[in-house]
Motif scaffolding. Sequence first.
Motif, mmCIF file in Angstrom:
data_model
loop_
_atom_site.group_PDB
_atom_site.id
_atom_site.type_symbol
_atom_site.label_atom_id
_atom_site.label_comp_id
_atom_site.label_asym_id
_atom_site.label_seq_id
_atom_site.Cartn_x
_atom_site.Cartn_y
_atom_site.Cartn_z
ATOM 1 N N LEU A 73 -22.221 29.895 8.843
ATOM 2 C CA LEU A 73 -21.352 30.772 8.070
ATOM 3 C C LEU A 73 -22.100 31.587 7.022
ATOM 4 O O LEU A 73 -21.505 32.400 6.325
ATOM 5 C CB LEU A 73 -20.262 29.949 7.363
ATOM 6 N N THR A 98 -26.055 22.984 5.836
ATOM 7 C CA THR A 98 -25.527 23.968 4.893
ATOM 8 C C THR A 98 -26.109 23.738 3.505
ATOM 9 O O THR A 98 -26.519 22.631 3.170
ATOM 10 C CB THR A 98 -23.987 23.911 4.833
ATOM 11 N N ASP A 151 -24.085 24.956 1.046
ATOM 12 C CA ASP A 151 -22.827 25.158 0.336
ATOM 13 C C ASP A 151 -22.036 23.848 0.297
ATOM 14 O O ASP A 151 -21.574 23.365 1.330
ATOM 15 C CB ASP A 151 -22.022 26.254 1.046
ATOM 16 N N VAL A 199 -14.292 28.402 7.108
ATOM 17 C CA VAL A 199 -14.587 26.979 6.898
ATOM 18 C C VAL A 199 -13.428 26.130 7.398
ATOM 19 O O VAL A 199 -13.608 25.162 8.148
ATOM 20 C CB VAL A 199 -14.858 26.680 5.405
ATOM 21 N N ARG A 248 -16.006 33.767 4.884
ATOM 22 C CA ARG A 248 -16.610 32.433 4.950
ATOM 23 C C ARG A 248 -15.608 31.361 4.518
ATOM 24 O O ARG A 248 -15.494 30.316 5.162
ATOM 25 C CB ARG A 248 -17.856 32.382 4.067
ATOM 26 N N GLU A 249 -14.870 31.632 3.447
ATOM 27 C CA GLU A 249 -13.884 30.666 2.971
ATOM 28 C C GLU A 249 -12.781 30.450 4.005
ATOM 29 O O GLU A 249 -12.276 29.341 4.174
ATOM 30 C CB GLU A 249 -13.305 31.133 1.637
ATOM 31 N N GLU A 271 -18.463 23.856 1.834
ATOM 32 C CA GLU A 271 -18.467 23.761 3.297
ATOM 33 C C GLU A 271 -18.630 22.320 3.746
ATOM 34 O O GLU A 271 -17.887 21.815 4.587
ATOM 35 C CB GLU A 271 -19.631 24.576 3.884
ATOM 36 N N THR A 329 -15.642 20.073 3.112
ATOM 37 C CA THR A 329 -14.490 20.435 3.926
ATOM 38 C C THR A 329 -14.661 20.011 5.374
ATOM 39 O O THR A 329 -13.727 19.505 6.005
ATOM 40 C CB THR A 329 -14.255 21.960 3.873
ATOM 41 N N LEU A 330 -15.868 20.167 5.899
ATOM 42 C CA LEU A 330 -16.104 20.006 7.332
ATOM 43 C C LEU A 330 -16.472 18.594 7.763
ATOM 44 O O LEU A 330 -16.133 18.171 8.872
ATOM 45 C CB LEU A 330 -17.247 20.937 7.769
#
Length: 359
Positions: free
Chosen positions: A174, A204, A206, A186, A182-183, A209, A212-213
């Motif tokens: 991303l 990542t 971030d 995700v 990107r937001e 990210e 969240t993932l």
Amino acid sequence: MLHDPSAAEAVSTSALKLHFGETVVLDGIDLTLARGRTLALLGPSGCGKTTLLRLIAGLLGPTRGRVAIAGRTVADAASGAFVPPEKRNLGMVFQDYALWPHMTVAGNVAFPLQMRGVPRAGRRQRTLQALDRVGLAGFADRRPGELSGGQQQRVAIARAIVAEPQLILFDEPLSNLDRELRETMVGELAALIAALALTAVYVTHDHAEALTLADEVAVMRGGRIVQLASPDRLVATPAAPEVADFLRLGGTAEVEPWDDRWRFAGSPVELPLRRPAGSGPARVLIPTAAVSLAGTGIAATVLRTQFRGDGHLAAVAPEGLAGVELQVLSQVRLKPGDSIRLSIDPDRIHVFPPAGRVS
């Protein structure tokens, strides 16, 4: 070791090291990822996360240690065993998607099957199935340049899953998208990984990210894993100040014994937290959620503010505490230079374990 498709461990590494001459890039990586779960490798540039991904992919060989995928050793520095990337049954989604602009969407997705010698009819059927699984049915004859960034990412994922690999590797997929897209992506990518029941390793820098993932997050620093934990535990009980700082969980500070409590090191300002008997100097995390504006309390000066959806996040410097910076969320905008007072909730303060021991 023979391949075992039913192995509970999708990928594991043991005492994995990589040196480039005298430079240590990875220094003893031990991890295990179960099938059907997603592991995020999180950290700043140069921490070794992409190098670790390349070792799993077979794009690099380890200096020491071993890598196993689905119960099969694919790299072992001690024995010299090394399985090339094309025989590890992996799918990869790259930072720039690596789509060929002169080929159709179907041509891009079918390429791994073509390399495996799958007949044309079988390639077409499996390609259309893969596109349907990522929500791109009807896009087979388009060119990548006709698609949005999010749609191109889905093409890259379809290509990664078309051969039904046992593991998908994501290399900052991303990072080339603008912030708003990107937001959005995700959440969509997290839903897609879950819907497809993928086993994935996701690189990542971030933290949003990663949290969240992933089912598990490995925070890396200086070629080592500082902490490997679920997102919830990572946020609730960071193992080291470096983890808290990278995740932007709040402010960290050195404290020293003061009667049955602590005070900020080198300061008469007391921390409202009872100190366990026998404990000495420590380092603490004061999360943003622990800090609030108050009519009385610790005096502080606003350094800078940033608006976010639930209010204005202000970075503040408590008076008399050199090098300490806290964060407070305010419903009104504070300006740099404003004088305020803070209240700290002792129940939310996190005391880091002594160096070398993870809580």
